[in-house]
Motif scaffolding. Sequence first.
Motif, short mmCIF file in Angstrom:
data_model
loop_
_atom_site.label_atom_id
_atom_site.label_comp_id
_atom_site.label_asym_id
_atom_site.label_seq_id
_atom_site.Cartn_x
_atom_site.Cartn_y
_atom_site.Cartn_z
N ILE A 340 -7.04 -4.15 9.52
CA ILE A 340 -7.04 -2.88 8.79
C ILE A 340 -5.98 -2.87 7.69
N THR A 347 -3.50 -3.82 -2.87
CA THR A 347 -3.41 -4.21 -1.47
C THR A 347 -4.73 -4.82 -1.01
N VAL A 351 -5.10 -8.73 0.20
CA VAL A 351 -5.43 -8.99 1.60
C VAL A 351 -6.79 -9.67 1.72
N LEU A 372 -2.72 4.48 -1.94
CA LEU A 372 -1.33 4.07 -1.72
C LEU A 372 -1.26 2.74 -0.97
N LEU A 375 2.95 0.45 2.98
CA LEU A 375 4.22 1.10 3.32
C LEU A 375 4.35 2.49 2.69
N THR A 376 3.85 2.61 1.47
CA THR A 376 3.92 3.91 0.82
C THR A 376 3.06 4.91 1.60
N ALA A 379 4.81 5.82 4.74
CA ALA A 379 5.94 6.73 4.49
C ALA A 379 5.44 8.13 4.12
N ALA A 380 4.25 8.19 3.50
CA ALA A 380 3.73 9.49 3.09
C ALA A 380 2.90 10.15 4.20
N ARG A 433 3.73 -9.92 8.12
CA ARG A 433 4.15 -8.87 7.19
C ARG A 433 3.48 -9.07 5.83
N GLU A 434 3.69 -10.25 5.27
CA GLU A 434 3.11 -10.51 3.96
C GLU A 434 1.70 -11.09 4.16
N ALA A 435 0.79 -10.69 3.27
CA ALA A 435 -0.58 -11.16 3.39
C ALA A 435 -0.67 -12.68 3.28
N TYR B 215 3.17 -5.76 -9.38
CA TYR B 215 3.40 -5.18 -8.04
C TYR B 215 4.16 -3.86 -8.17
N TYR B 250 12.77 -8.92 -6.31
CA TYR B 250 11.38 -8.46 -6.20
C TYR B 250 10.39 -9.50 -6.71
C1 B12 Z 1 5.01 1.37 -6.05
C2 B12 Z 1 5.63 2.11 -4.89
C3 B12 Z 1 5.38 3.48 -4.79
C4 B12 Z 1 4.40 4.21 -5.70
C5 B12 Z 1 3.01 4.23 -5.06
C6 B12 Z 1 2.23 3.01 -5.36
C7 B12 Z 1 0.99 2.91 -4.54
N1 B12 Z 1 -0.17 2.96 -5.15
O1 B12 Z 1 1.05 2.80 -3.36
C8 B12 Z 1 4.98 5.65 -5.68
C9 B12 Z 1 5.99 5.81 -6.79
C10 B12 Z 1 3.94 6.77 -5.84
C11 B12 Z 1 5.69 5.62 -4.35
C12 B12 Z 1 5.97 6.77 -3.65
C13 B12 Z 1 6.64 6.80 -2.45
N2 B12 Z 1 7.23 5.71 -1.83
CO1 B12 Z 1 7.03 3.90 -2.44
N3 B12 Z 1 7.08 2.12 -3.00
C14 B12 Z 1 6.46 1.46 -3.96
C15 B12 Z 1 6.86 -0.03 -3.92
C16 B12 Z 1 7.85 -0.30 -5.04
C17 B12 Z 1 5.73 -1.02 -4.07
C18 B12 Z 1 4.53 -0.74 -3.20
C19 B12 Z 1 3.46 -1.70 -3.52
O2 B12 Z 1 2.67 -1.49 -4.43
N4 B12 Z 1 3.41 -2.82 -2.81
C20 B12 Z 1 2.44 -3.86 -3.01
C21 B12 Z 1 1.32 -3.77 -1.95
C22 B12 Z 1 0.29 -4.87 -2.18
O3 B12 Z 1 1.93 -3.94 -0.69
P1 B12 Z 1 1.28 -3.50 0.70
O4 B12 Z 1 0.22 -2.54 0.54
O5 B12 Z 1 2.36 -3.19 1.65
O6 B12 Z 1 0.60 -4.86 1.19
C23 B12 Z 1 1.35 -6.01 1.52
C24 B12 Z 1 1.63 -6.16 3.00
O7 B12 Z 1 1.77 -4.93 3.66
C25 B12 Z 1 0.52 -7.00 3.51
N5 B12 Z 1 -0.64 -6.31 4.10
C26 B12 Z 1 -1.35 -5.29 3.58
N6 B12 Z 1 -2.38 -4.97 4.35
C27 B12 Z 1 -2.35 -5.80 5.40
C28 B12 Z 1 -3.19 -5.89 6.49
C29 B12 Z 1 -2.92 -6.83 7.47
C30 B12 Z 1 -3.81 -6.90 8.64
C31 B12 Z 1 -1.80 -7.69 7.33
C32 B12 Z 1 -1.55 -8.68 8.39
C33 B12 Z 1 -0.98 -7.61 6.22
C34 B12 Z 1 -1.25 -6.67 5.25
O8 B12 Z 1 0.04 -7.70 2.41
C35 B12 Z 1 0.45 -7.16 1.17
C36 B12 Z 1 1.11 -8.24 0.35
O9 B12 Z 1 1.89 -9.08 1.10
C37 B12 Z 1 7.50 -0.15 -2.50
C38 B12 Z 1 8.67 -1.11 -2.42
C39 B12 Z 1 8.25 -2.54 -2.50
N7 B12 Z 1 8.70 -3.22 -3.48
O10 B12 Z 1 7.47 -2.98 -1.67
C40 B12 Z 1 7.95 1.28 -2.20
C41 B12 Z 1 7.95 1.81 -0.79
C42 B12 Z 1 6.66 1.36 -0.11
N8 B12 Z 1 7.92 3.25 -0.96
C43 B12 Z 1 8.62 3.88 -0.04
C44 B12 Z 1 8.75 5.30 0.05
C45 B12 Z 1 9.70 5.82 1.10
C46 B12 Z 1 8.00 6.14 -0.79
C47 B12 Z 1 8.03 7.67 -0.76
C48 B12 Z 1 7.84 8.33 0.58
C49 B12 Z 1 9.38 8.10 -1.32
C50 B12 Z 1 9.37 8.86 -2.56
N9 B12 Z 1 9.79 8.21 -3.63
O11 B12 Z 1 9.02 9.99 -2.55
C51 B12 Z 1 6.84 8.05 -1.70
C52 B12 Z 1 5.59 8.43 -0.88
C53 B12 Z 1 4.36 8.64 -1.71
C54 B12 Z 1 3.74 10.00 -1.56
N10 B12 Z 1 2.59 10.18 -2.18
O12 B12 Z 1 4.27 10.88 -0.94
C55 B12 Z 1 9.31 2.93 0.89
C56 B12 Z 1 8.71 2.89 2.29
C57 B12 Z 1 9.81 2.87 3.30
C58 B12 Z 1 9.42 2.17 4.52
N11 B12 Z 1 10.08 1.04 4.80
O13 B12 Z 1 8.55 2.58 5.18
C59 B12 Z 1 9.23 1.58 0.10
C60 B12 Z 1 9.12 0.33 0.99
C61 B12 Z 1 10.48 1.53 -0.76
C62 B12 Z 1 11.74 1.11 -0.01
N12 B12 Z 1 12.36 1.96 0.76
O14 B12 Z 1 12.19 0.01 -0.17
N13 B12 Z 1 6.00 4.36 -3.95
#
Ligand code: B12
Lengths: 447, 312
Positions: A340, A347, A351, A372, A375-376, A379-380, A433-435, B215, B250
Amino acid sequence: MALSGVEIFKLLPKTNCKKCGFPTCLAFAMKLAQRQTTLDKCPDVSEEAKKILGEASAPPIRPITFGSGDKAVKMGEETVLFRHEKKFVNPNAFVLEIKDTEDDSAIEAKIDDVLTSEINRVGQLLRVDGICITNESGDVAKFQALAEKVASKAPEVPVIVATENPDAAEAALKHFSGKGAILYGVTEGNADKMVEIAKANKATVGAKADGLEALSALTEKIKSLGVEDIVIDSGARKASEILEHNTYIRRAAIKKNFKPLGYPVITFAQRDDSMFEALVAGLGVCKYSSIVVLSSAEKWKNLALFTLRQNIYTDPQVPMQVEQKIYKIGDPTPESPLLITTNFSLTYFIVSGEIENSKVPAWLAVMDCEGLSVLTAWAAGKFTGSKIANFIKESGIENEIKHRELIIPGYVAILSGAIEEKLEGWKVTVGPREANGLPAFLRSRAA
Amino acid sequence: MAFEAPKESFSGVVYPVTIGKDVQETFGGENTLPFHKFEGEVPNRPLIALEIQDVAPEDWPETVRRVYADVSDDPVKWAQYCQDELKARAIALRLIGTHPDNKDLSADDAVKVVKDVLGAVKVPLIILGSNHVEKDSEVLPKVAEAAKGYNCIIGKAQEANYKTIAAAAMANEHKLIAMSELDINLSKQLNILLTQMGFDKEKIITDPMCSALGYGLEYTYSVMERIRLAALAQNDEVMQPPMLGDVGMYVWKIKETQAGEDILPEWGSLEERAILWEAMTASSLMLSGAELIIMRHPRAVELVEKFVDELM
Ligand code: B12
Ligand code: SF4
């Protein structure tokens, strides 16, 4: 300056005849001011009003189509200076320069680079959009030979013909007649002849001047010669000049409605060092160029530039997202693993790409989290145990698979308990953690 | 219609920040948008710091790890190499080894590394924790004290731990990085909280949180542009600190800096791709407002410095 609704209203017939589809002339005027309808809907508007309104309602930066057919690129029509105000409209084109002094094998390799430049990133097909042939040699026959070669090898690719010599222009441009080419190199000195050549071949004019004052005068002149499809070059080549001129051009067009500079900008970013060239090209992407000309198109450079353009031109209000559903990757069976993730395009594509790499067929459940990332979304509060459980139950996946195991992203390992609690009979497995850890993870399970 | 340059000038100004003891560097100080020298004052270049760590960089991809293979087992050698061979203008020491999931090194271990590095190089030092909220509030106050008199930057203070870290930076006369999560309002709020506890706003560096090209770069880019416009056009004082782009960390974890051409032929050469990825992330963020950039690959730094040369 664009006119307000009331100013537009004063120019309308004020009969409230409703033929435009609006209840009153005022309502129509308001919609016009917001650019949500067009003036031609009112059959009774006077010629004089048409002229005033036409000019005022034209977009501050003229829309131009570069090329024709499937590979045509739309340019211009921008409305803001900063992307957080409103989405930037038409992504810039990247164009590869080929000089007529280059040898045959280099020319063919470059044409090939353009033809094979297409990359799929986050669901979008991106490519080097066009070719700029330059009459570096000064020789008309050589230039024509290059034009002929490009026209035959890459017939669908939009082309810029770059020369200041009308004879060379005529010889080369005829190979791209009617194909939305750009005749670049139209100057104060040669405008009369060059504009005629451009017109005869239905080409856009590429105006070249030294500085913004001279450029404004030149576009006025070209317009008076009967061509309005223009792209503009102020002569800026150094990064500092590109930033200055492009900023002034965009501001003058949008904030002052200054028509002589209300055209797409062409930027020449060529440098000896290809990596450095990429940074200068990136300046063009961020800061208002509609065409960026490059001297080489290596795959690594293309990927970086395409990605930057995609980032800068995404809608700041709506993240790119994919549909919520259970995607099949490979040819999954009822025994195949179920994973999932969220519906953020980036994302999803990362994935699903890694699952494909693993060669292990799988089911990928993509849950709507308003675009989103994992992680976002977590968190949301949009990617929670109970929401995931509901989604899995309602998705119907239970009828497709025999097992009851759900693989979740490693970053949200914390959710496993909550999901198991809400999804009776299911086992949750925490993935990497990372895809990019997925291929090893899936293969080791399959073994 | 004659052309008249539509210049814009602003009432606000970005605070200049000077760091270092024997060798000093100043960044910020402009009263105009990034590199808009044609309509305002841009007195200082952005400052690029090379990143080093307290422990060997095992998780850095090969392309960048290779560069430091001979020195990265020892932070002192590594720092000297950056200063003497690579001509780094500043060094950012990340105490990643203190993270509980890493080596869980103690505050005292960190103090020793910081002292050794400070003793070995003259260029300004940026001292970064491991981004673990609790551990940072344990480690950073001690290293801030150990670095007293060196006029460093300490970071990062976040909403959850800013009090202890800011107090330590204040007591030991350092500058402070204030990090929030990609949201202009959160960033502003943290700066307000800091000034309310008596921290001098001219000693803050805002980190609106970085993201790599492809990203989430567009989020960081736009948050930076908005912060900068608030500082200049609205003359909002709490938004006037210079901004940090913590780029290397990053960039060097994403696939584009790791996957070889053998796996992804359509992405081209890994070496150039990875280096360009870091350089382009940095150059784009400088165009949106970052004045302090932390990077890892020297060739990427060289490219960005050259880009700044052409812009200044
Ligand atoms: C861009 C971003 C945003 C953007 C949203 C972008 C979006 N469309 O999601 C905005 C500015 C809107 C945002 C907002 C918020 N954000 Co933000 N955001 C980020 C940021 C910089 C990048 C996220 C991203 O695009 N990652 C790339 C995608 C591809 O990653 P991913 O979905 O996680 O997928 C990866 C893995 O999870 C894995 N994976 C995915 N799916 C699957 C499935 C399986 C089965 C497996 C095995 C692996 C896997 O593979 C991918 C690549 O390796 C991160 C920090 C960072 N650099 O990671 C913070 C981050 C996610 N945000 C965070 C937070 C707290 C928030 C807010 C709550 C805070 C705020 N500023 O108000 C809000 C909430 C949004 C809301 N609507 O209320 C925190 C989460 C904290 C935590 N550890 O849980 C982070 C980690 C920042 C931090 N603290 O370092 N955010
Ligand atoms: S069609 Fe023209 S005249 Fe009639 S209501 Fe609409 S705007 Fe007024």
